[in-house]
Scaffold this motif. Structure first.
Motif, PDB file in Angstrom:
ATOM      1  N   TYR A 190      46.460  23.673  88.368  1.00 21.46           N
ATOM      2  CA  TYR A 190      46.195  22.443  89.487  1.00 21.46           C
ATOM      3  C   TYR A 190      45.798  23.253  90.477  1.00 21.46           C
ATOM      4  O   TYR A 190      45.101  25.395  90.366  1.00 21.46           O
ATOM      5  CB  TYR A 190      47.759  22.691  89.648  1.00 21.46           C
ATOM      6  N   GLU A 191      45.060  22.834  91.775  1.00 27.78           N
ATOM      7  CA  GLU A 191      44.552  23.838  92.630  1.00 27.78           C
ATOM      8  C   GLU A 191      44.741  25.157  92.698  1.00 27.78           C
ATOM      9  O   GLU A 191      44.291  26.254  93.791  1.00 27.78           O
ATOM     10  CB  GLU A 191      44.214  22.606  93.877  1.00 27.78           C
ATOM     11  N   ASN A 192      46.498  24.614  93.200  1.00 30.56           N
ATOM     12  CA  ASN A 192      46.825  26.269  94.302  1.00 30.56           C
ATOM     13  C   ASN A 192      46.430  27.289  92.712  1.00 30.56           C
ATOM     14  O   ASN A 192      47.777  28.144  93.178  1.00 30.56           O
ATOM     15  CB  ASN A 192      48.485  26.283  94.011  1.00 30.56           C
ATOM     16  N   GLY A 193      46.380  27.270  91.771  1.00 29.84           N
ATOM     17  CA  GLY A 193      46.423  28.482  90.495  1.00 29.84           C
ATOM     18  C   GLY A 193      47.606  27.863  89.454  1.00 29.84           C
ATOM     19  O   GLY A 193      47.249  29.041  88.109  1.00 29.84           O
TER      20      GLY A 193
END
Length: 111
Positions: free
Chosen positions: A57-60
């Motif tokens: 995901y984009e938040n890592g």
């Protein structure tokens, strides 16, 4: 010739089992279909996909598993050469994915 990717979407194979005879016939149909379009120089690559993977995901955040929409997964992909989106669609429309209620998404590749 233009390059296209065909994404094969289907139900997770672990959820709907088919009799072995149907599976064998389905595999034979895929083999014939690949041989036909490979001999015409239209298939540039592709593969079925395993049922294991990870989502990033984009938040890592990293999660074990594969992306699903309901019970649906991407089961494989095909790299295809065709003159147009219409021709790529016609080729993809003739594949055996529909025998087991799957479907295909046809997209032209950039560049």
């Amino acid at each position: 010739m233009n390059n296209y990717i065909i994404l094969f979407r289907e139900r997770d194979g672990r959820e709907g089992m088919h009799p072995e005879e149907e599976i064998s016939r389905h595999r034979a149909n895929w083999k014939s279909w690949f041989e036909e379009w490979s001999s015409k120089g239209r298939i540039a690559g592709g593969s079925g996909l395993t049922l294991t993977g990870r989502i990033i995901y984009e938040n890592g955040e990293i999660v074990d598993g594969i992306y699903r929409i309901g019970r649906e997964i991407v089961g494989g992909f095909l790299l295809l050469k065709a003159e147009s989106l219409d021709e790529a669609t016609a080729i993809a429309s003739s594949c055996p994915i529909y025998e087991f209620d799957g479907y295909a998404e046809v997209r032209e590749m950039q560049g």
